[in-house]
Structure formats: structure tokens, C-alpha cells
Write a protein that holds these residues in place. Structure first.
Motif, mmCIF file in Angstrom:
data_model
loop_
_atom_site.group_PDB
_atom_site.id
_atom_site.type_symbol
_atom_site.label_atom_id
_atom_site.label_comp_id
_atom_site.label_asym_id
_atom_site.label_seq_id
_atom_site.Cartn_x
_atom_site.Cartn_y
_atom_site.Cartn_z
ATOM 1 N N THR A 266 -65.022 -69.566 -36.055
ATOM 2 C CA THR A 266 -65.267 -68.174 -36.459
ATOM 3 C C THR A 266 -64.065 -67.281 -36.199
ATOM 4 O OG1 THR A 266 -66.313 -67.806 -34.316
ATOM 5 C CG2 THR A 266 -67.768 -68.255 -36.194
ATOM 6 N N GLN A 267 -63.955 -66.262 -37.045
ATOM 7 C CA GLN A 267 -62.900 -65.254 -36.952
ATOM 8 C C GLN A 267 -63.547 -63.882 -36.904
ATOM 9 O OE1 GLN A 267 -60.621 -65.983 -40.511
ATOM 10 N NE2 GLN A 267 -59.992 -68.037 -39.853
ATOM 11 N N THR A 268 -62.800 -62.889 -36.447
ATOM 12 C CA THR A 268 -63.377 -61.537 -36.379
ATOM 13 C C THR A 268 -63.807 -61.051 -37.754
ATOM 14 O OG1 THR A 268 -61.161 -60.580 -36.498
ATOM 15 C CG2 THR A 268 -62.097 -60.903 -34.295
ATOM 16 N N GLY A 269 -63.158 -61.521 -38.785
ATOM 17 C CA GLY A 269 -63.527 -61.141 -40.146
ATOM 18 C C GLY A 269 -64.858 -61.703 -40.609
ATOM 19 N N ASP A 270 -65.422 -62.606 -39.838
ATOM 20 C CA ASP A 270 -66.752 -63.139 -40.153
ATOM 21 C C ASP A 270 -67.857 -62.209 -39.670
ATOM 22 O OD1 ASP A 270 -65.568 -66.443 -39.316
ATOM 23 O OD2 ASP A 270 -65.708 -65.506 -41.299
ATOM 24 N N SER A 271 -67.496 -61.213 -38.890
ATOM 25 C CA SER A 271 -68.490 -60.265 -38.399
ATOM 26 C C SER A 271 -69.144 -59.558 -39.576
ATOM 27 C CB SER A 271 -67.836 -59.223 -37.476
ATOM 28 O OG SER A 271 -67.335 -59.841 -36.315
ATOM 29 N N ALA A 272 -70.446 -59.663 -39.658
ATOM 30 C CA ALA A 272 -71.179 -59.114 -40.795
ATOM 31 C C ALA A 272 -72.657 -59.370 -40.582
ATOM 32 C CB ALA A 272 -70.742 -59.774 -42.104
ATOM 33 N N ILE A 273 -73.450 -58.846 -41.500
ATOM 34 C CA ILE A 273 -74.860 -59.222 -41.580
ATOM 35 C C ILE A 273 -74.980 -60.298 -42.663
ATOM 36 C CG2 ILE A 273 -77.194 -58.455 -42.149
ATOM 37 C CD1 ILE A 273 -76.374 -55.673 -41.150
#
Lengths: 114, 113
Positions: free
Chosen positions: B79-86
Motif C-alpha cells: 500500500t501507498q499513501t495514494g491508496d487512501s480512499a473509500i
């Protein structure tokens, strides 16, 4: 490559006023939808349309009116806005296929009713 | 009544972790299951899974449909910070006349650096 465009993107209105959110799609998709998204409720369907001049209620239609005189446009009207209608509204479209639907969303309209 | 349930509702991980998001469904006439990613704006389409396509993969994301268990998982590796989402799961009920998808409430993923 416009896809689905919504306007306005952000609006603040007063209780009791009429508000219309516009939605325009360039794909000629037959189906169009209006959803609202609220914390704790997820995406809820307000109204949908299977084709021009054909509309039907979704899960939460009260207080809303839609029309679809042209395939590409699907405006949503709040006849007399209430604070409970403060929400993010998403317009969406899809082409119904035997293989399954993929719904594509507009960027959303943030509405605040004060 | 048809329904789609996602779990967990929220999840916090660190960069590099692998995560698994779950979606279970009860619909009258299942046709397909879709996964969407929603950052600050509109949901964007990730995958569609059907009886003829029960596994999909794109980069670090993959998804599997289990028609027997009426469920699906979405895996994100490294995982990467850009995967942060709903992450939203939705099911297409073939018997429905509205062409609508039934959405779950989503899983909020937060990836910490």
C-alpha cells in the motif's frame, strides 16, 4: 472527453428556496441516476431514468423532482430546500448491457442548505 | 430486501502493508459485482466481476468473486499513501428494472507514511 458534468459544483442556499442541479453527459448512455451521499448512509439513489421521458423514483425521492426531455440532460430540482437536503449529490450514467452495468459518476455537487 | 455489506468500515495501515477489504451481498438476481475507489470526489470504477470473470487484477490491486459464499474481496498489496480512499462495493441485480447498482457503505482506508 467531457463524460458527465455537473453544475453548480458548490452551492449554498436558504431553506425554502428552489434549487436545480444540472447534469449533462456526452456518452449517450440511456440510463442516468441521481444519488446523494451522506455520512453513515453511503450512496442512496434519489431518482433514475432509463431513457428520455422515462423517470422513476429511487430510495429517497421525497422533496426532489427530475425531468429528462433530452437523453444527455438530467436535472434534479429541490422544490423547497430543507436542511436535511444538505449533502453531496452525484449524477451518474450507464449503458445497460447483458454483460452488466458499469455506472460512471460526475464530479459531484456540494449543496448546503442554511 | 437486497443488501450489500462491506467490512471493515474503516482501516488504518502503514505504507507497504497488504490489506483485504470484504464485501458480502444478498440480491435476488446477481449479475455482477463492482468495486469503486472514492477519494475526495466522485467514485471511480476499478473492477467488474461476473460469473465468467471471477478474478481481476490491475497492478497492486486484485479482486476475487466467490459466488458460493456471495462475497468478494479486494486486495491491495504494498500500500501507498495514494491508496487512501473509500472503497465501495456495488452489486448489479439483473432482475431490477432500474439498471441501478446496490452500493455498500464503503470501507475507509487510511495509509500512513
Amino acid at each position: 472527453d467531457a463524460g458527465i458534468t455537473q453544475s453548480p459544483r458548490y452551492k449554498i442556499t436558504e431553506t425554502g428556496r428552489q434549487v436545480t442541479l444540472m447534469c449533462h453527459q456526452t456518452w449517450s448512455h440511456s440510463y442516468m441516476f441521481w444519488y446523494r451521499q451522506d455520512l453513515g448512509h453511503g450512496l442512496r439513489l434519489i431518482y433514475y431514468s432509463a431513457a428520455a421521458d422515462i423517470t422513476d423514483k429511487g430510495e429517497v425521492p421525497d422533496g426532489y423532482v427530475v425531468s429528462r426531455s433530452k437523453t444527455e440532460n438530467f436535472p434534479l430540482t429541490l422544490e423547497s430546500a430543507t436542511r436535511s437536503q444538505t449533502s453531496v449529490y452525484f449524477c451518474a450514467s450507464s449503458e445497460r448491457r447483458v454483460s452488466g452495468n458499469t455506472i460512471y459518476f460526475g464530479e459531484g455537487s456540494w449543496l448546503t442548505v442554511v | 430486501e437486497d443488501k450489500v455489506v462491506q467490512s471493515p468500515l474503516s482501516l488504518v495501515v502503514h505504507e507497504g502493508d497488504t490489506v483485504t477489504l470484504n464485501c458480502s451481498y444478498e440480491v435476488t438476481n446477481f449479475r455482477s459485482l463492482l468495486w469503486y475507489k472514492q477519494e475526495k470526489k466522485a467514485p471511480t470504477f476499478l473492477f467488474m466481476l461476473t460469473s465468467s470473470g471471477i478474478e481481476k487484477k490491475s497492478g497492486r490491486l486484485s479482486s476475487i468473486l466467490d459466488k458460493k459464499e456471495l462475497s468478494s474481496i479486494l486486495n491491495i498489496t504494498a500500500t501507498q499513501t495514494g491508496d487512501s480512499a473509500i472503497y465501495l462495493c456495488a452489486v448489479d441485480d439483473y432482475g431490477g428494472s432500474q439498471g441501478n447498482l446496490i452500493f455498500g457503505k464503503g470501507t475507509k482506508l487510511s495509509v500512513k507514511p
